[in-house]
Every structure is written in C-alpha cells, then in structure tokens.
Scaffold this motif. Structure first.
Motif, PDB file in Angstrom:
ATOM      1  N   SER A  49      25.876  69.824   3.320  1.00 45.15           N
ATOM      2  CA  SER A  49      26.950  70.025   2.352  1.00 45.15           C
ATOM      3  C   SER A  49      28.192  70.632   3.001  1.00 45.15           C
ATOM      4  CB  SER A  49      26.454  70.944   1.241  1.00 45.15           C
ATOM      5  OG  SER A  49      27.506  71.320   0.385  1.00 45.15           O
ATOM      6  N   GLN A  50      29.333  70.326   2.411  1.00 52.19           N
ATOM      7  CA  GLN A  50      30.592  70.954   2.799  1.00 52.19           C
ATOM      8  C   GLN A  50      30.792  72.285   2.071  1.00 52.19           C
ATOM      9  OE1 GLN A  50      32.400  69.538   5.130  1.00 52.19           O
ATOM     10  NE2 GLN A  50      34.547  70.111   4.921  1.00 52.19           N
ATOM     11  N   ASP A  51      29.900  72.599   1.156  1.00 49.38           N
ATOM     12  CA  ASP A  51      30.031  73.814   0.360  1.00 49.38           C
ATOM     13  C   ASP A  51      30.140  75.032   1.264  1.00 49.38           C
ATOM     14  OD1 ASP A  51      29.798  72.228  -1.838  1.00 49.38           O
ATOM     15  OD2 ASP A  51      27.777  72.896  -2.398  1.00 49.38           O
ATOM     16  N   GLY A  52      31.078  75.893   0.937  1.00 54.08           N
ATOM     17  CA  GLY A  52      31.251  77.131   1.680  1.00 54.08           C
ATOM     18  C   GLY A  52      32.124  77.008   2.907  1.00 54.08           C
ATOM     19  N   TYR A  53      32.508  75.774   3.255  1.00 50.00           N
ATOM     20  CA  TYR A  53      33.324  75.610   4.456  1.00 50.00           C
ATOM     21  C   TYR A  53      34.724  76.174   4.250  1.00 50.00           C
ATOM     22  CZ  TYR A  53      36.372  73.588   7.957  1.00 50.00           C
ATOM     23  OH  TYR A  53      37.315  73.428   8.948  1.00 50.00           O
ATOM     24  N   ASP A  54      35.187  76.867   5.264  1.00 43.62           N
ATOM     25  CA  ASP A  54      36.564  77.356   5.330  1.00 43.62           C
ATOM     26  C   ASP A  54      36.930  77.372   6.797  1.00 43.62           C
ATOM     27  OD1 ASP A  54      38.928  78.914   5.507  1.00 43.62           O
ATOM     28  OD2 ASP A  54      38.400  80.013   3.689  1.00 43.62           O
ATOM     29  N   ARG A  55      38.046  76.747   7.133  1.00 44.85           N
ATOM     30  CA  ARG A  55      38.480  76.696   8.529  1.00 44.85           C
ATOM     31  C   ARG A  55      38.580  78.089   9.140  1.00 44.85           C
ATOM     32  NH1 ARG A  55      40.777  72.897  11.851  1.00 44.85           N
ATOM     33  NH2 ARG A  55      42.358  73.595  13.330  1.00 44.85           N
ATOM     34  N   GLU A  56      38.916  79.072   8.324  1.00 44.83           N
ATOM     35  CA  GLU A  56      39.057  80.430   8.829  1.00 44.83           C
ATOM     36  C   GLU A  56      37.721  81.054   9.222  1.00 44.83           C
ATOM     37  OE1 GLU A  56      42.038  81.597   9.544  1.00 44.83           O
ATOM     38  OE2 GLU A  56      42.671  79.620   8.847  1.00 44.83           O
ATOM     39  N   LYS A  57      36.622  80.417   8.861  1.00 46.59           N
ATOM     40  CA  LYS A  57      35.322  80.907   9.307  1.00 46.59           C
ATOM     41  C   LYS A  57      35.078  80.584  10.785  1.00 46.59           C
ATOM     42  CE  LYS A  57      33.072  80.972   4.792  1.00 46.59           C
ATOM     43  NZ  LYS A  57      31.960  80.484   3.937  1.00 46.59           N
ATOM     44  N   PHE A  58      35.928  79.744  11.359  1.00 51.09           N
ATOM     45  CA  PHE A  58      35.904  79.450  12.785  1.00 51.09           C
ATOM     46  C   PHE A  58      37.155  80.102  13.389  1.00 51.09           C
ATOM     47  CE2 PHE A  58      33.378  76.186  10.836  1.00 51.09           C
ATOM     48  CZ  PHE A  58      32.446  75.783  11.772  1.00 51.09           C
ATOM     49  N   ASN A  59      37.072  81.356  13.708  1.00 47.90           N
ATOM     50  CA  ASN A  59      38.237  82.081  14.209  1.00 47.90           C
ATOM     51  C   ASN A  59      38.736  81.412  15.486  1.00 47.90           C
ATOM     52  OD1 ASN A  59      40.198  84.068  14.533  1.00 47.90           O
ATOM     53  ND2 ASN A  59      38.824  85.383  15.713  1.00 47.90           N
ATOM     54  N   HIS A  60      39.890  80.751  15.408  1.00 43.74           N
ATOM     55  CA  HIS A  60      40.338  79.964  16.549  1.00 43.74           C
ATOM     56  C   HIS A  60      41.709  80.414  17.037  1.00 43.74           C
ATOM     57  CE1 HIS A  60      41.547  77.952  12.850  1.00 43.74           C
ATOM     58  NE2 HIS A  60      42.545  77.372  13.485  1.00 43.74           N
ATOM     59  N   TRP A  61      41.978  79.967  18.251  1.00 41.45           N
ATOM     60  CA  TRP A  61      43.174  80.342  19.004  1.00 41.45           C
ATOM     61  C   TRP A  61      43.192  81.858  19.235  1.00 41.45           C
ATOM     62  CZ3 TRP A  61      41.961  75.988  19.459  1.00 41.45           C
ATOM     63  CH2 TRP A  61      42.506  74.843  18.925  1.00 41.45           C
ATOM     64  N   ILE A  62      42.073  82.324  19.755  1.00 45.59           N
ATOM     65  CA  ILE A  62      41.950  83.749  20.042  1.00 45.59           C
ATOM     66  C   ILE A  62      42.682  84.102  21.338  1.00 45.59           C
ATOM     67  CG2 ILE A  62      39.762  83.961  18.818  1.00 45.59           C
ATOM     68  CD1 ILE A  62      38.344  83.885  21.533  1.00 45.59           C
ATOM     69  N   ASP A  63      42.938  85.375  21.515  1.00 47.28           N
ATOM     70  CA  ASP A  63      43.638  85.866  22.692  1.00 47.28           C
ATOM     71  C   ASP A  63      42.817  85.603  23.949  1.00 47.28           C
ATOM     72  OD1 ASP A  63      45.483  87.350  24.290  1.00 47.28           O
ATOM     73  OD2 ASP A  63      44.146  89.080  24.161  1.00 47.28           O
ATOM     74  N   GLN A  64      43.479  85.023  24.952  1.00 56.77           N
ATOM     75  CA  GLN A  64      42.831  84.738  26.228  1.00 56.77           C
ATOM     76  C   GLN A  64      43.405  85.590  27.363  1.00 56.77           C
ATOM     77  OE1 GLN A  64      40.226  82.865  26.613  1.00 56.77           O
ATOM     78  NE2 GLN A  64      40.137  81.849  24.621  1.00 56.77           N
ATOM     79  N   GLY A  65      44.254  86.557  27.023  1.00 53.00           N
ATOM     80  CA  GLY A  65      44.825  87.448  28.022  1.00 53.00           C
ATOM     81  C   GLY A  65      46.217  87.043  28.448  1.00 53.00           C
ATOM     82  N   GLU A  66      46.993  88.014  28.910  1.00 46.07           N
ATOM     83  CA  GLU A  66      48.351  87.795  29.400  1.00 46.07           C
ATOM     84  C   GLU A  66      49.252  87.137  28.362  1.00 46.07           C
ATOM     85  OE1 GLU A  66      48.103  85.703  33.117  1.00 46.07           O
ATOM     86  OE2 GLU A  66      47.177  87.411  34.137  1.00 46.07           O
ATOM     87  N   GLY A  67      49.004  87.461  27.099  1.00 41.32           N
ATOM     88  CA  GLY A  67      49.838  86.951  26.023  1.00 41.32           C
ATOM     89  C   GLY A  67      49.549  85.524  25.604  1.00 41.32           C
ATOM     90  N   CYS A  68      48.498  84.911  26.149  1.00 44.18           N
ATOM     91  CA  CYS A  68      48.178  83.509  25.843  1.00 44.18           C
ATOM     92  C   CYS A  68      46.944  83.429  24.945  1.00 44.18           C
ATOM     93  CB  CYS A  68      47.904  82.736  27.127  1.00 44.18           C
ATOM     94  SG  CYS A  68      49.311  82.656  28.268  1.00 44.18           S
ATOM     95  N   ASP A  69      46.946  82.452  24.042  1.00 43.77           N
ATOM     96  CA  ASP A  69      45.764  82.211  23.230  1.00 43.77           C
ATOM     97  C   ASP A  69      45.107  80.905  23.677  1.00 43.77           C
ATOM     98  OD1 ASP A  69      47.243  80.117  22.088  1.00 43.77           O
ATOM     99  OD2 ASP A  69      47.689  81.233  20.247  1.00 43.77           O
ATOM    100  N   THR A  70      44.067  80.497  22.972  1.00 37.84           N
ATOM    101  CA  THR A  70      43.314  79.311  23.380  1.00 37.84           C
ATOM    102  C   THR A  70      44.180  78.058  23.384  1.00 37.84           C
ATOM    103  OG1 THR A  70      41.318  80.301  22.425  1.00 37.84           O
ATOM    104  CG2 THR A  70      41.233  77.955  22.937  1.00 37.84           C
ATOM    105  N   ARG A  71      45.026  77.901  22.370  1.00 41.30           N
ATOM    106  CA  ARG A  71      45.922  76.744  22.346  1.00 41.30           C
ATOM    107  C   ARG A  71      46.796  76.724  23.595  1.00 41.30           C
ATOM    108  NH1 ARG A  71      49.201  73.002  19.613  1.00 41.30           N
ATOM    109  NH2 ARG A  71      51.373  73.186  20.240  1.00 41.30           N
ATOM    110  N   ASP A  72      47.369  77.860  23.954  1.00 40.20           N
ATOM    111  CA  ASP A  72      48.219  77.935  25.138  1.00 40.20           C
ATOM    112  C   ASP A  72      47.446  77.521  26.392  1.00 40.20           C
ATOM    113  OD1 ASP A  72      50.369  79.038  23.630  1.00 40.20           O
ATOM    114  OD2 ASP A  72      49.521  81.049  23.857  1.00 40.20           O
ATOM    115  N   GLU A  73      46.203  77.970  26.501  1.00 41.97           N
ATOM    116  CA  GLU A  73      45.408  77.661  27.688  1.00 41.97           C
ATOM    117  C   GLU A  73      45.147  76.158  27.805  1.00 41.97           C
ATOM    118  OE1 GLU A  73      44.622  79.646  30.147  1.00 41.97           O
ATOM    119  OE2 GLU A  73      45.599  81.333  29.148  1.00 41.97           O
ATOM    120  N   VAL A  74      44.917  75.487  26.669  1.00 41.94           N
ATOM    121  CA  VAL A  74      44.700  74.039  26.716  1.00 41.94           C
ATOM    122  C   VAL A  74      45.999  73.319  27.065  1.00 41.94           C
ATOM    123  CG1 VAL A  74      43.927  72.003  25.451  1.00 41.94           C
ATOM    124  CG2 VAL A  74      42.774  74.190  25.101  1.00 41.94           C
ATOM    125  N   LEU A  75      47.115  73.788  26.513  1.00 42.68           N
ATOM    126  CA  LEU A  75      48.405  73.195  26.874  1.00 42.68           C
ATOM    127  C   LEU A  75      48.651  73.325  28.375  1.00 42.68           C
ATOM    128  CD1 LEU A  75      50.704  74.436  23.964  1.00 42.68           C
ATOM    129  CD2 LEU A  75      49.953  72.078  24.381  1.00 42.68           C
TER     130      LEU A  75
END
Length: 211
Positions: free
Chosen positions: A55-81
């Motif tokens: 089921s999709q019940d209970g799903y919330d994108r915010e339950k997957f904490n994403h783009w967390i800090d990876q150090g030196e002011g960069c987050d996960t999105r920045d690291e992939v870029l």
C-alpha cells in the motif's frame, strides 16, 4: 532488513531545443557508482522476491530525509552535481556550476537548475516494496546513497515525467540507455532487499535483454 552502506526549472519546448543544441563533445554523461554489469543484474533480478506492491498508505516524501549535509556546505544534491558534471566549479555556499549530460534523454544542460537528482528507484516505489517497514535512519540512508547507483543527475522535466513509476510504466526516452537503467534499478532493489511485482520484473527482463 538491508545492510546500510554508507530549483527545478520548467523547460519550454524552446528551452529543450536550445538545450539539445548544447550537447557537446567532451561532456560526459552521468555515471553513478556501483552499476552491476548485465550478467550480474540478470542474476540479481532472478533472486528478487516477486510479489504485488504494498500500500501507499502512510507514505510521505519527508519520511525519507534527503539532501542531507555532506560537509563543507554541500548537501547530497550538490555532491551528485559535482560527481556527474563536466568542468565543474564550486562557489560560495556550494553553488555548483558546470555542464550536465542527462543519459535519460541525451540532453545537455549548463544551468544546475535545469537538472534534477533522480532517485532511480523512487522513494514512493521503495515505500510500496519494503521501505514502509524501515527505520527513519534506513530511509535517510536510502535517499542519500552516494555509494550505489541510486542517484543520478538528469533533465528535470524528464524526471518529473517519471514520477514514482516503475519500468513497466516508464522507461528513459533514450532506448540506448535501457540496459544501464535496468541494471541500476535491479542493483538498487537487490542492495536494499526490495521486492518487484510481475509487470516490473517482465519490463526489467526485456530491458536487460537489450544489453
């Protein structure tokens, strides 16, 4: 349970045409780490549990904490870029500039805002196939996985078209990328012990047959 290893811009038709014209020699397509070869992917797919999605019940994108800090002011999105770009420069507050070749549609972009970081197996798809039972820490690890083939820089509107669809409902527009895409998808599902449904497995088998 698995073993853990640890700005969007709307694109008009004119913008897409302009972006395609920017495709240039020397701009490498995104290449996440840990993509299994075709033989390995086929073997992994055969070992995945096949069952109907939950089921999709209970799903919330915010339950997957994403783009967390990876150090030196960069987050996960920045690291992939940074990883997937060509001629990348990093400015203040980890402002990343460069060029990005999206393997999903063979378009090249020179503005980071035109690029999304795709979760190859979408967060909602993971929820339906096992992640609903994970801890918050496990979901965070999944959403920020820089060690496997789960994150990739691609054209933003192509990623938005994909949404949370599995390969039976959506495939990259570039058919030449189907083998790699299927291998990435299977690699992620195997790593995180997620299930596949019958239609999804059939689509993955067909895509891997093109390898």
């Amino acid at each position: 349970m698995f073993t853990r290893r640890t700005v969007r811009n709307s694109v008009t038709a004119t913008g897409i045409a302009a972006a395609l014209s920017l495709s240039a020699v020397g701009v490498a397509a995104a290449e996440p780490p840990g993509i299994p070869d075709a033989a390995t992917a086929k073997s992994q797919l055969a070992e995945l549990t096949v069952q109907a999605d939950g089921s999709q019940d209970g799903y919330d994108r915010e339950k997957f904490n994403h783009w967390i800090d990876q150090g030196e002011g960069c987050d996960t999105r920045d690291e992939v870029l940074k990883r997937d770009g060509t001629d990348v420069n990093v400015g203040a507050d980890c402002a990343v500039t460069g060029s990005w070749a999206s393997p999903y549609d063979d378009a090249t972009w020179t503005e980071a805002g035109d690029v999304d970081i795709d979760h190859v197996v979408p967060l909602a798809a993971a929820w339906r196939t096992g992640a609903s039972g994970w801890t918050d820490a496990e979901r965070e690890a999944y959403a920020n996985d820089l060690e496997g083939p789960q994150l990739i820089a691609v054209t933003d509107n192509v990623n938005q078209e994909k949404g949370d669809k599995s390969p039976d409902a959506w495939k990259p527009p570039s058919t030449g990328y189907w083998c790699t895409y299927a291998s990435m998808w299977v690699g992620v599902k195997a790593k995180y012990e997620l299930t596949v449904n019958e239609a999804e497995k059939t689509a993955l088998d067909e895509m891997l047959a093109s390898c």
